[in-house]
Design a protein around this motif. Structure first.
Motif, PDB file in Angstrom:
ATOM      1  N   ARG A 242       0.819  -1.213   0.000  1.00  0.00           N
ATOM      2  CA  ARG A 242       0.000   0.000   0.000  1.00  0.00           C
ATOM      3  C   ARG A 242       0.854   1.265   0.000  1.00  0.00           C
ATOM      4  N   LEU A 243       2.173   1.082   0.069  1.00  0.00           N
ATOM      5  CA  LEU A 243       3.114   2.192   0.064  1.00  0.00           C
ATOM      6  C   LEU A 243       4.039   2.082  -1.138  1.00  0.00           C
ATOM      7  N   GLY A 244       4.683   3.177  -1.492  1.00  0.00           N
ATOM      8  CA  GLY A 244       5.668   3.127  -2.565  1.00  0.00           C
ATOM      9  C   GLY A 244       5.129   3.618  -3.879  1.00  0.00           C
ATOM     10  N   PRO A 245       5.990   3.669  -4.879  1.00  0.00           N
ATOM     11  CA  PRO A 245       5.628   4.252  -6.180  1.00  0.00           C
ATOM     12  C   PRO A 245       4.530   3.510  -6.926  1.00  0.00           C
ATOM     13  N   SER A 246       4.351   2.228  -6.646  1.00  0.00           N
ATOM     14  CA  SER A 246       3.324   1.463  -7.354  1.00  0.00           C
ATOM     15  C   SER A 246       1.985   1.454  -6.621  1.00  0.00           C
ATOM     16  N   ALA A 247       1.939   2.058  -5.436  1.00  0.00           N
ATOM     17  CA  ALA A 247       0.705   2.087  -4.659  1.00  0.00           C
ATOM     18  C   ALA A 247      -0.286   3.066  -5.292  1.00  0.00           C
ATOM     19  N   PRO A 248      -1.586   2.816  -5.143  1.00  0.00           N
ATOM     20  CA  PRO A 248      -2.586   3.684  -5.782  1.00  0.00           C
ATOM     21  C   PRO A 248      -2.659   5.077  -5.179  1.00  0.00           C
ATOM     22  N   LEU A 249      -2.210   5.259  -3.927  1.00  0.00           N
ATOM     23  CA  LEU A 249      -2.287   6.562  -3.263  1.00  0.00           C
ATOM     24  C   LEU A 249      -0.876   6.998  -2.882  1.00  0.00           C
ATOM     25  N   ALA A 250      -0.267   7.812  -3.725  1.00  0.00           N
ATOM     26  CA  ALA A 250       1.137   8.177  -3.540  1.00  0.00           C
ATOM     27  C   ALA A 250       1.376   8.944  -2.240  1.00  0.00           C
ATOM     28  N   TRP A 251       0.397   9.706  -1.773  1.00  0.00           N
ATOM     29  CA  TRP A 251       0.578  10.528  -0.583  1.00  0.00           C
ATOM     30  C   TRP A 251       0.700   9.714   0.700  1.00  0.00           C
ATOM     31  N   LEU A 252       0.369   8.428   0.639  1.00  0.00           N
ATOM     32  CA  LEU A 252       0.484   7.603   1.840  1.00  0.00           C
ATOM     33  C   LEU A 252       1.925   7.488   2.322  1.00  0.00           C
ATOM     34  N   THR A 253       2.871   7.564   1.409  1.00  0.00           N
ATOM     35  CA  THR A 253       4.275   7.493   1.818  1.00  0.00           C
ATOM     36  C   THR A 253       4.618   8.627   2.773  1.00  0.00           C
ATOM     37  N   ASP A 254       4.081   9.818   2.523  1.00  0.00           N
ATOM     38  CA  ASP A 254       4.314  10.941   3.423  1.00  0.00           C
ATOM     39  C   ASP A 254       3.661  10.707   4.785  1.00  0.00           C
ATOM     40  N   VAL A 255       2.461  10.127   4.774  1.00  0.00           N
ATOM     41  CA  VAL A 255       1.795   9.822   6.047  1.00  0.00           C
ATOM     42  C   VAL A 255       2.627   8.820   6.835  1.00  0.00           C
ATOM     43  N   HIS A 256       3.127   7.814   6.142  1.00  0.00           N
ATOM     44  CA  HIS A 256       3.977   6.820   6.791  1.00  0.00           C
ATOM     45  C   HIS A 256       5.214   7.481   7.408  1.00  0.00           C
ATOM     46  N   ARG A 257       5.851   8.347   6.669  1.00  0.00           N
ATOM     47  CA  ARG A 257       7.047   9.015   7.180  1.00  0.00           C
ATOM     48  C   ARG A 257       6.736   9.861   8.399  1.00  0.00           C
TER      49      ARG A 257
END
Length: 268
Positions: A242-257
Motif C-alpha cells: 500500500r506504500l511506494g511508487p506502485s501504490a494507488p495513493l502516492a501521498w500515503l508514503t508521506d503519512v507513513h514518514r
C-alpha cells in the motif's frame, strides 16, 4: 447506489477515498453506520432507502474523525450512537469556539464545499462496556479499542458474519496510528488481536475505506497490518504494497514518514 454484500447488509461507497457507509436491515427500519461524505451522496442514500420503503431507526459512528460523524436531515432524528470515548472526543471538538473553521481546514479541497457540517458530531455515547448496539435488528456486537482513534469501534453483525471495521483492515490504506495515545503501536496490535478473535466466523469485512473482502481477504489484511505495526515497533523498514511508487495513493508514503517521525520524537 447501495450494493448488497451479505444478507440484510448493504454498502454505499463514496468517491472520497472509497469511504464506505453501511446499512443493516432491521425489523422496523435500518441501522446506518458512518454515513456518506457529501450532501449529494447522503441525499442519494436517503433516497435509496425511501424507494425501498425504509427509514433510519439508528445510526452509529465508528470513531470521532470528521468523515465518520456526518449526517443529513433526510435521515431523520434517529439516535446516533458511538462509544462513550468517541462521543466525548467529538463533543470536545464541537464545543470549542471556531471549530467549524478548524474542521474545514482539514477537509479535502475537492469535496469541502459539499460536506454537510451542520449536523456533524451529534453522537450519543453508549455506556462504557456496552456489548451490543441497542436497536431492533440483528445483534450487532461492539468491539471497542483504542487503535486509530480514541473510542474507535468495529461492529460485528453476528448472524450475518459481517465485520464493519471502521478505519482498519483496509486494502488501500496502511494502519493510521493514534500517535497521541500513550502506546499507539501496542494499542494497534491489541486491536488487531481483538478483531481476529471476534472474526472467527466472519464471511465479509467492510473497511471504512477500501474494498469489501471475504474471509481470506480479512485474514490477509490482519497479517499485513500486523506486519506493518511490528516493523515500526522493531525499528525495521516497512515493505507494504500500500506504500511506494506502485501504490494507488502516492501521498500515503508521506503519512507513513510522519508516523515514523512522530514515534521517533516520542522516544527521544
Amino acid at each position: 447506489m447501495l450494493q448488497q454484500v451479505a444478507e440484510d447488509v448493504f454498502v454505499h461507497t463514496s468517491e472520497f477515498l472509497q469511504s464506505n457507509s453501511v446499512i443493516v436491515q432491521g425489523r422496523e427500519g435500518v441501522l446506518l453506520i458512518d454515513p456518506g461524505i457529501t450532501r449529494e451522496e447522503t441525499a442519494a442514500i436517503a433516497q435509496d432507502l425511501h424507494e425501498r420503503g425504509q427509514r433510519v431507526v439508528a445510526g452509529f459512528s465508528t470513531h470521532p474523525h470528521w468523515d465518520h460523524v456526518l449526517w443529513h436531515t433526510a435521515f431523520g432524528e434517529a439516535a446516533r450512537y458511538g462509544t462513550a470515548r468517541c462521543a466525548d472526543s467529538i463533543r470536545e471538538v464541537v464545543s470549542q469556539p471556531g471549530w467549524e473553521a478548524r474542521v474545514a481546514g482539514v477537509l479535502p479541497p475537492g469535496f469541502a464545499d459539499d460536506i454537510p457540517m451542520d449536523l456533524l458530531g451529534l453522537v450519543t455515547g453508549l455506556p462504557p462496556g456496552t456489548e451490543h448496539l441497542p436497536w431492533d435488528g440483528p445483534q450487532v456486537r461492539i468491539l471497542e479499542h483504542q487503535a486509530h482513534a480514541q473510542g474507535h469501534a468495529a461492529l460485528l453483525v453476528e448472524e450475518q458474519g459481517v465485520l464493519i471495521a471502521g478505519d482498519m483492515l483496509s486494502d488501500i490504506l496502511m494502519p493510521f496510528l493514534n500517535v497521541n495515545a500513550s502506546d499507539p503501536l501496542e494499542d494497534y496490535l491489541a486491536a488487531l488481536d481483538l478483531l481476529e478473535h471476534a472474526a472467527a466466523d466472519v464471511h465479509t469485512v467492510i473497511p471504512g475505506h477500501g474494498s469489501v473482502g471475504g474471509a481470506e481477504e480479512l485474514r490477509a489484511r490482519l497479517d499485513l497490518d500486523r506486519t506493518y505495526v511490528r516493523a515500526l515497533l522493531d525499528g525495521r523498514g516497512v515493505d507494504d504494497p500500500r506504500l511506494g511508487p506502485s501504490a494507488p495513493l502516492a501521498w500515503l508514503t508521506d503519512v507513513h514518514r510522519r508516523q515514523v517521525q512522530a514515534l521517533a520524537d516520542r522516544s527521544a
